[in-house]
Design a protein around this motif. Structure first.
Motif, PDB file in Angstrom:
ATOM      1  N   VAL A 169       8.401   2.017  -5.309  1.00  0.00           N
ATOM      2  CA  VAL A 169       7.018   1.656  -5.010  1.00  0.00           C
ATOM      3  C   VAL A 169       7.001   0.580  -3.933  1.00  0.00           C
ATOM      4  O   VAL A 169       7.760  -0.384  -3.993  1.00  0.00           O
ATOM      5  CB  VAL A 169       6.300   1.163  -6.284  1.00  0.00           C
ATOM      6  CG1 VAL A 169       4.890   0.688  -5.946  1.00  0.00           C
ATOM      7  CG2 VAL A 169       6.239   2.274  -7.317  1.00  0.00           C
ATOM      8  N   ARG A 170       6.145   0.764  -2.972  1.00  0.00           N
ATOM      9  CA  ARG A 170       6.030  -0.191  -1.867  1.00  0.00           C
ATOM     10  C   ARG A 170       4.599  -0.701  -1.788  1.00  0.00           C
ATOM     11  O   ARG A 170       3.648   0.069  -1.870  1.00  0.00           O
ATOM     12  CB  ARG A 170       6.438   0.499  -0.561  1.00  0.00           C
ATOM     13  CG  ARG A 170       6.294  -0.332   0.682  1.00  0.00           C
ATOM     14  CD  ARG A 170       7.332   0.077   1.752  1.00  0.00           C
ATOM     15  NE  ARG A 170       7.397   1.495   1.968  1.00  0.00           N
ATOM     16  CZ  ARG A 170       6.813   2.128   2.986  1.00  0.00           C
ATOM     17  NH1 ARG A 170       6.062   1.439   3.831  1.00  0.00           N
ATOM     18  NH2 ARG A 170       6.956   3.415   3.157  1.00  0.00           N
ATOM     19  N   THR A 171       4.444  -2.015  -1.616  1.00  0.00           N
ATOM     20  CA  THR A 171       3.129  -2.623  -1.461  1.00  0.00           C
ATOM     21  C   THR A 171       2.954  -3.074  -0.018  1.00  0.00           C
ATOM     22  O   THR A 171       3.831  -3.732   0.543  1.00  0.00           O
ATOM     23  CB  THR A 171       2.953  -3.816  -2.408  1.00  0.00           C
ATOM     24  OG1 THR A 171       3.078  -3.364  -3.760  1.00  0.00           O
ATOM     25  CG2 THR A 171       1.582  -4.442  -2.228  1.00  0.00           C
ATOM     26  N   VAL A 172       1.840  -2.700   0.567  1.00  0.00           N
ATOM     27  CA  VAL A 172       1.562  -3.004   1.971  1.00  0.00           C
ATOM     28  C   VAL A 172       0.271  -3.806   2.052  1.00  0.00           C
ATOM     29  O   VAL A 172      -0.732  -3.428   1.447  1.00  0.00           O
ATOM     30  CB  VAL A 172       1.425  -1.713   2.798  1.00  0.00           C
ATOM     31  CG1 VAL A 172       1.117  -2.044   4.245  1.00  0.00           C
ATOM     32  CG2 VAL A 172       2.687  -0.879   2.695  1.00  0.00           C
ATOM     33  N   ASP A 173       0.312  -4.911   2.772  1.00  0.00           N
ATOM     34  CA  ASP A 173      -0.893  -5.698   3.007  1.00  0.00           C
ATOM     35  C   ASP A 173      -1.613  -5.155   4.241  1.00  0.00           C
ATOM     36  O   ASP A 173      -0.992  -4.890   5.268  1.00  0.00           O
ATOM     37  CB  ASP A 173      -0.546  -7.176   3.228  1.00  0.00           C
ATOM     38  CG  ASP A 173      -0.082  -7.851   1.950  1.00  0.00           C
ATOM     39  OD1 ASP A 173      -0.508  -7.405   0.868  1.00  0.00           O
ATOM     40  OD2 ASP A 173       0.710  -8.805   2.029  1.00  0.00           O
ATOM     41  N   VAL A 174      -2.908  -5.005   4.108  1.00  0.00           N
ATOM     42  CA  VAL A 174      -3.736  -4.485   5.193  1.00  0.00           C
ATOM     43  C   VAL A 174      -4.830  -5.497   5.489  1.00  0.00           C
ATOM     44  O   VAL A 174      -5.544  -5.922   4.582  1.00  0.00           O
ATOM     45  CB  VAL A 174      -4.373  -3.133   4.814  1.00  0.00           C
ATOM     46  CG1 VAL A 174      -5.183  -2.588   5.991  1.00  0.00           C
ATOM     47  CG2 VAL A 174      -3.310  -2.136   4.386  1.00  0.00           C
ATOM     48  N   ASN A 175      -4.966  -5.858   6.749  1.00  0.00           N
ATOM     49  CA  ASN A 175      -6.041  -6.744   7.170  1.00  0.00           C
ATOM     50  C   ASN A 175      -7.132  -5.887   7.811  1.00  0.00           C
ATOM     51  O   ASN A 175      -6.974  -5.380   8.918  1.00  0.00           O
ATOM     52  CB  ASN A 175      -5.528  -7.796   8.156  1.00  0.00           C
ATOM     53  CG  ASN A 175      -6.595  -8.818   8.498  1.00  0.00           C
ATOM     54  OD1 ASN A 175      -7.452  -9.127   7.676  1.00  0.00           O
ATOM     55  ND2 ASN A 175      -6.557  -9.337   9.709  1.00  0.00           N
ATOM     56  N   ILE A 176      -8.249  -5.715   7.107  1.00  0.00           N
ATOM     57  CA  ILE A 176      -9.361  -4.917   7.625  1.00  0.00           C
ATOM     58  C   ILE A 176     -10.249  -5.833   8.463  1.00  0.00           C
ATOM     59  O   ILE A 176     -10.823  -6.780   7.937  1.00  0.00           O
ATOM     60  CB  ILE A 176     -10.178  -4.295   6.487  1.00  0.00           C
ATOM     61  CG1 ILE A 176      -9.283  -3.447   5.601  1.00  0.00           C
ATOM     62  CG2 ILE A 176     -11.322  -3.463   7.045  1.00  0.00           C
ATOM     63  CD1 ILE A 176     -10.003  -2.881   4.393  1.00  0.00           C
ATOM     64  N   PRO A 177     -10.367  -5.592   9.762  1.00  0.00           N
ATOM     65  CA  PRO A 177     -11.232  -6.450  10.577  1.00  0.00           C
ATOM     66  C   PRO A 177     -12.690  -6.327  10.135  1.00  0.00           C
ATOM     67  O   PRO A 177     -13.149  -5.235   9.792  1.00  0.00           O
ATOM     68  CB  PRO A 177     -11.040  -5.900  11.997  1.00  0.00           C
ATOM     69  CG  PRO A 177      -9.797  -5.076  11.943  1.00  0.00           C
ATOM     70  CD  PRO A 177      -9.711  -4.540  10.549  1.00  0.00           C
TER      71      PRO A 177
END
Length: 316
Positions: A169-177
């Protein structure tokens, strides 16, 4: 043999559907033109090498078939792909699949994302490499649709995605503008499909924003439209009304004599724009008639109707 990034068909100037005779005819013509013994231009020798390389691949039916099969997906690494690999197989990360997931109203929903992307990001990869000596193949870029509510698109913010891969399992941080619009792409470098072979780099993940239909807002680019219900007397006499926007409630003045469909512009209250002016919000007047009337109210409406009744020409 020289390593190039040129398409072999383009090098020879033929279509992908060209016959073997067409390929040989094009090769002989170009070889005569660029042979170092007859062409003294500085780049002629390199071009001659590219022509020979293209002919070497395309003149052999078996090699040409492998090139046609794998080069569109893997580019210059097409030779490294195992012969029994199917780039369109379901469950592999190279099938050109598109996935869909949603934040709902309160940010990203972790549930379901792993199930959706588990195969796409590396499921069923154990048979890709039968042994050593093949080398590595970079992972493919992956495109996924990211459905956002208007509120999420307005506010943006940092979220975490949890997705399944062949290695766990991989967790990815996403910055939504803040102020993303429908169709906008968010690139997550190195978070795409797993590569083939030890140390192979991952591809990139591209999130394509899709704004979900909303019960209140209509979206046109960065502009928003919301219905503003007003009572008949407010439309006639004018009033102050509250409008719900993604950024909070705003009071707006309804001018006297407003009819249904009149649009009141609230400048800058639409979706924000980090590179320029924000969109506008339009409050569209909708006159709402009372469903239930008391006797006194009915009498008042009746009197109003009579006061506006046209004069009878026959009685004049």
């Amino acid at each position: 043999m020289a390593t190039t990034t040129s398409d072999y068909y383009e090098v020879l100037g033929v279509d992908r559907s060209a016959s073997q005779e067409d390929i040989q005819r094009a090769y002989r013509k170009l070889a005569r033109k660029y042979h170092p013994d007859v062409n003294s231009d500085p780049g002629a020798e390199d071009q001659f090498k590219r022509i020979n390389e293209a002919n070497e691949v395309l003149s052999d039916p078996g090699t040409r078939a492998r090139y046609d099969r794998f080069s569109p997906q893997f580019g210059d690494d097409w030779r490294k792909v195992p012969e029994n690999f199917d780039p369109g197989a379901a469950g592999t990360p190279f099938g050109g699949q598109r996935v869909h997931f949603s934040t709902g109203g309160d940010g990203f929903a972790a549930g379901g994302f792993e199930d959706l992307l588990g195969g796409l990001f590396g499921g069923g990869r154990s048979g890709f490499f039968g042994g050593g000596g093949i080398g590595t193949v970079p992972g493919p870029d992956v495109e996924a649709e990211l459905e956002l509510s208007v509120e999420d698109a307005y506010s943006g913010g940092r979220r975490s995605l949890t997705m399944g891969t062949s290695s766990g399992v991989r967790t990815v941080d996403v910055n939504i503008p803040a102020g993303v619009v429908d169709g906008q792409r968010i690139r997550l470098a190195g978070q795409g499909g797993d590569g083939l072979g030890e140390g192979a780099p991952r591809g990139d993940l591209y999130l394509v924003v899709r704004l979900a239909p909303h019960s209140r807002y209509r979206v046109d680019g960065r502009d928003l439209t919301v219905e503003l219900p007003v009572a008949p007397w407010e439309a006639v006499l004018g009033a102050k009304a509250a409008v719900v926007t993604p950024g909070g409630r705003v009071d707006v003045k309804v001018p006297a004599g407003s009819s249904s469909g009149r649009r009141l512009r609230l400048r800058g209250r639409g979706l924000p724009n980090p590179r320029g002016g924000a969109g506008d919000l339009y409050a569209e007047v909708r006159i709402v008639v009372p469903e239930h009337l008391t006797d006194a109210q009915r009498a008042a409406w009746q009197a109003l109707a009579e006061a506006h009744a046209p004069a009878d020409p026959a009685a004049a």
